[in-house]
Scaffold this motif. Structure first.
Motif, PDB file in Angstrom:
ATOM      1  N   ARG A 271       0.836  -1.197   0.000  1.00 47.90           N
ATOM      2  CA  ARG A 271       0.000   0.000   0.000  1.00 47.90           C
ATOM      3  C   ARG A 271       0.877   1.256   0.000  1.00 47.90           C
ATOM      4  N   ILE A 272       1.986   1.242   0.735  1.00 41.71           N
ATOM      5  CA  ILE A 272       2.917   2.374   0.735  1.00 41.71           C
ATOM      6  C   ILE A 272       3.497   2.554  -0.669  1.00 41.71           C
ATOM      7  N   GLU A 273       3.876   1.458  -1.282  1.00 46.00           N
ATOM      8  CA  GLU A 273       4.427   1.505  -2.641  1.00 46.00           C
ATOM      9  C   GLU A 273       3.387   2.037  -3.625  1.00 46.00           C
ATOM     10  N   ARG A 274       2.151   1.559  -3.494  1.00 39.19           N
ATOM     11  CA  ARG A 274       1.093   1.973  -4.418  1.00 39.19           C
ATOM     12  C   ARG A 274       0.809   3.469  -4.296  1.00 39.19           C
ATOM     13  N   ALA A 275       0.820   3.986  -3.060  1.00 40.85           N
ATOM     14  CA  ALA A 275       0.601   5.423  -2.863  1.00 40.85           C
ATOM     15  C   ALA A 275       1.699   6.234  -3.542  1.00 40.85           C
ATOM     16  N   MET A 276       2.949   5.770  -3.442  1.00 39.24           N
ATOM     17  CA  MET A 276       4.060   6.460  -4.105  1.00 39.24           C
ATOM     18  C   MET A 276       3.884   6.469  -5.616  1.00 39.24           C
ATOM     19  N   ARG A 277       3.396   5.382  -6.172  1.00 39.37           N
ATOM     20  CA  ARG A 277       3.214   5.300  -7.626  1.00 39.37           C
ATOM     21  C   ARG A 277       2.052   6.164  -8.103  1.00 39.37           C
ATOM     22  N   LEU A 278       1.045   6.332  -7.246  1.00 37.34           N
ATOM     23  CA  LEU A 278      -0.126   7.126  -7.634  1.00 37.34           C
ATOM     24  C   LEU A 278       0.184   8.623  -7.679  1.00 37.34           C
ATOM     25  N   LEU A 279       1.152   9.079  -6.857  1.00 36.58           N
ATOM     26  CA  LEU A 279       1.431  10.515  -6.780  1.00 36.58           C
ATOM     27  C   LEU A 279       1.856  11.107  -8.123  1.00 36.58           C
ATOM     28  N   PRO A 280       2.870  10.571  -8.826  1.00 37.26           N
ATOM     29  CA  PRO A 280       3.238  11.162 -10.121  1.00 37.26           C
ATOM     30  C   PRO A 280       2.137  11.022 -11.170  1.00 37.26           C
ATOM     31  N   ILE A 281       1.324   9.967 -11.060  1.00 42.62           N
ATOM     32  CA  ILE A 281       0.207   9.799 -11.986  1.00 42.62           C
ATOM     33  C   ILE A 281      -0.811  10.920 -11.774  1.00 42.62           C
ATOM     34  N   ALA A 282      -1.087  11.209 -10.496  1.00 49.71           N
ATOM     35  CA  ALA A 282      -2.081  12.234 -10.162  1.00 49.71           C
ATOM     36  C   ALA A 282      -1.704  13.593 -10.731  1.00 49.71           C
ATOM     37  N   LYS A 283      -0.417  13.926 -10.693  1.00 44.22           N
ATOM     38  CA  LYS A 283       0.031  15.251 -11.138  1.00 44.22           C
ATOM     39  C   LYS A 283      -0.193  15.480 -12.626  1.00 44.22           C
ATOM     40  N   GLU A 284      -0.403  14.409 -13.382  1.00 39.83           N
ATOM     41  CA  GLU A 284      -0.628  14.530 -14.824  1.00 39.83           C
ATOM     42  C   GLU A 284      -2.107  14.575 -15.179  1.00 39.83           C
ATOM     43  N   LEU A 285      -2.991  14.479 -14.190  1.00 38.07           N
ATOM     44  CA  LEU A 285      -4.425  14.386 -14.456  1.00 38.07           C
ATOM     45  C   LEU A 285      -5.100  15.747 -14.340  1.00 38.07           C
ATOM     46  N   PRO A 286      -6.263  15.914 -14.995  1.00 32.62           N
ATOM     47  CA  PRO A 286      -7.054  17.136 -14.777  1.00 32.62           C
ATOM     48  C   PRO A 286      -7.527  17.183 -13.330  1.00 32.62           C
ATOM     49  N   LYS A 287      -7.900  18.369 -12.861  1.00 26.88           N
ATOM     50  CA  LYS A 287      -8.103  18.595 -11.429  1.00 26.88           C
ATOM     51  C   LYS A 287      -9.092  17.627 -10.787  1.00 26.88           C
ATOM     52  N   ASP A 288     -10.247  17.378 -11.435  1.00 24.38           N
ATOM     53  CA  ASP A 288     -11.248  16.520 -10.799  1.00 24.38           C
ATOM     54  C   ASP A 288     -10.709  15.114 -10.565  1.00 24.38           C
ATOM     55  N   LYS A 289      -9.976  14.587 -11.556  1.00 26.41           N
ATOM     56  CA  LYS A 289      -9.409  13.247 -11.406  1.00 26.41           C
ATOM     57  C   LYS A 289      -8.171  13.269 -10.511  1.00 26.41           C
ATOM     58  N   LEU A 290      -7.440  14.388 -10.535  1.00 24.92           N
ATOM     59  CA  LEU A 290      -6.256  14.535  -9.685  1.00 24.92           C
ATOM     60  C   LEU A 290      -6.643  14.408  -8.212  1.00 24.92           C
ATOM     61  N   VAL A 291      -7.681  15.127  -7.800  1.00 24.76           N
ATOM     62  CA  VAL A 291      -8.112  15.102  -6.406  1.00 24.76           C
ATOM     63  C   VAL A 291      -8.523  13.689  -6.003  1.00 24.76           C
ATOM     64  N   HIS A 292      -9.265  13.011  -6.870  1.00 22.29           N
ATOM     65  CA  HIS A 292      -9.685  11.638  -6.591  1.00 22.29           C
ATOM     66  C   HIS A 292      -8.467  10.722  -6.450  1.00 22.29           C
ATOM     67  N   CYS A 293      -7.499  10.874  -7.332  1.00 14.77           N
ATOM     68  CA  CYS A 293      -6.305  10.018  -7.324  1.00 14.77           C
ATOM     69  C   CYS A 293      -5.481  10.250  -6.060  1.00 14.77           C
ATOM     70  N   LEU A 294      -5.333  11.516  -5.641  1.00 14.85           N
ATOM     71  CA  LEU A 294      -4.565  11.813  -4.439  1.00 14.85           C
ATOM     72  C   LEU A 294      -5.280  11.294  -3.191  1.00 14.85           C
ATOM     73  N   ASN A 295      -6.600  11.386  -3.166  1.00 18.15           N
ATOM     74  CA  ASN A 295      -7.340  10.839  -2.030  1.00 18.15           C
ATOM     75  C   ASN A 295      -7.215   9.320  -1.983  1.00 18.15           C
ATOM     76  N   LEU A 296      -7.184   8.686  -3.140  1.00 13.89           N
ATOM     77  CA  LEU A 296      -6.973   7.245  -3.199  1.00 13.89           C
ATOM     78  C   LEU A 296      -5.579   6.893  -2.662  1.00 13.89           C
ATOM     79  N   ALA A 297      -4.577   7.684  -3.050  1.00 18.29           N
ATOM     80  CA  ALA A 297      -3.217   7.457  -2.550  1.00 18.29           C
ATOM     81  C   ALA A 297      -3.163   7.640  -1.036  1.00 18.29           C
ATOM     82  N   LYS A 298      -3.846   8.679  -0.520  1.00 18.13           N
ATOM     83  CA  LYS A 298      -3.869   8.930   0.925  1.00 18.13           C
ATOM     84  C   LYS A 298      -4.482   7.758   1.682  1.00 18.13           C
TER      85      LYS A 298
END
Length: 243
Positions: free
Chosen positions: A84-111
């Protein structure tokens, strides 16, 4: 990080400067740049620990860097926390490339995967504050408040991150100005509480950034803007001396 050569010795061999800058050590009086005592000297730290290579001022610094990562467990429940720690790290750079609505969802998923990673609420707070400040809607107000709460969490998880304190201070100032403009002053914290929060955020950011800059590993935060926002916030509260 494993040292492969010596720090400069009395015979003028090796290198000067260099070493590993560990942000977490800037909160006290400890030496925040760790340098090898001899080849083979190793520094082991969690991947999410903010760090940087301090500038090498002469010679050549040779190091061997090894990354340990986790794979998805084949059996549910087996090494799940590490994954889960590894997955959160991988989601962070992915989130930064997404539009805002999906970015927020992706970061909350990582959290939800790694609640201890301060980078996740930091970036969530930064992006929530970047919305349209001319939008007077309740939705925008809720975003601003969520952004501040997220940045507060980032400073709790990593009290030595100058960026989080800086953006928290800027966000408190932004919320104040937005509330005044949109007739939401009654929703703000008491003036003294807000002022103390803003002062603490900026003063902490400035002090931490000073140590980072001295180590050659600054965050490039806008220190003059922090002072300007602090003064601008203090004057309407009749705190002219501080302003």
């Amino acid at each position: 990080n494993i040292a492969l050569n010596d720090h400069k010795d009395d015979d003028d061999n090796g290198f000067t400067g260099g070493g590993t800058f560990l942000e977490a050590l800037t909160g006290g009086d400890d030496e925040h740049i760790q340098r090898p005592t001899a080849p083979g000297h190793a520094i082991l730290h969690k991947t999410t620990q903010r760090h940087a290579g301090a500038p090498t001022t002469s010679g050549v610094r040779d190091i061997l860097v090894i990354f340990l990562s986790a794979r998805r467990p084949e059996t549910p429940g087996s090494d799940e926390n590490t994954w889960r720690i590894e997955r959160a790290m991988r989601l962070l750079p992915i989130a930064k490339e997404l539009p805002k609505d999906k970015l927020v969802h992706c970061l909350n998923l990582a959290k939800s995967n790694d609640p201890t990673n301060s980078e996740l609420p930091y970036w969530l707070g930064v992006h929530l504050m970047q919305g349209d400040m001319n939008d007077p809607s309740d939705e925008r107000w809720a975003e601003i408040c969520e952004g501040i709460d997220s940045l507060k969490l980032a400073t709790i998880l990593n009290p030595t991150d100058a960026r989080s304190h800086y953006h928290l201070g800027m966000s408190i100032s932004t919320r104040h100005n937005y509330a005044m403009r949109t007739r939401r002053a009654h929703l703000l914290p008491p003036p003294k509480e807000a002022a103390e929060s803003l002062m603490h955020a900026f003063e902490t950011a400035i002090e931490l950034e000073r140590k980072c800059v001295e180590a050659g590993c600054g965050n490039e935060i806008n220190v003059p803007a922090a002072f300007l926002s602090l003064g601008d916030f203090m004057a309407p509260l009749q705190n002219f001396f501080k302003g």
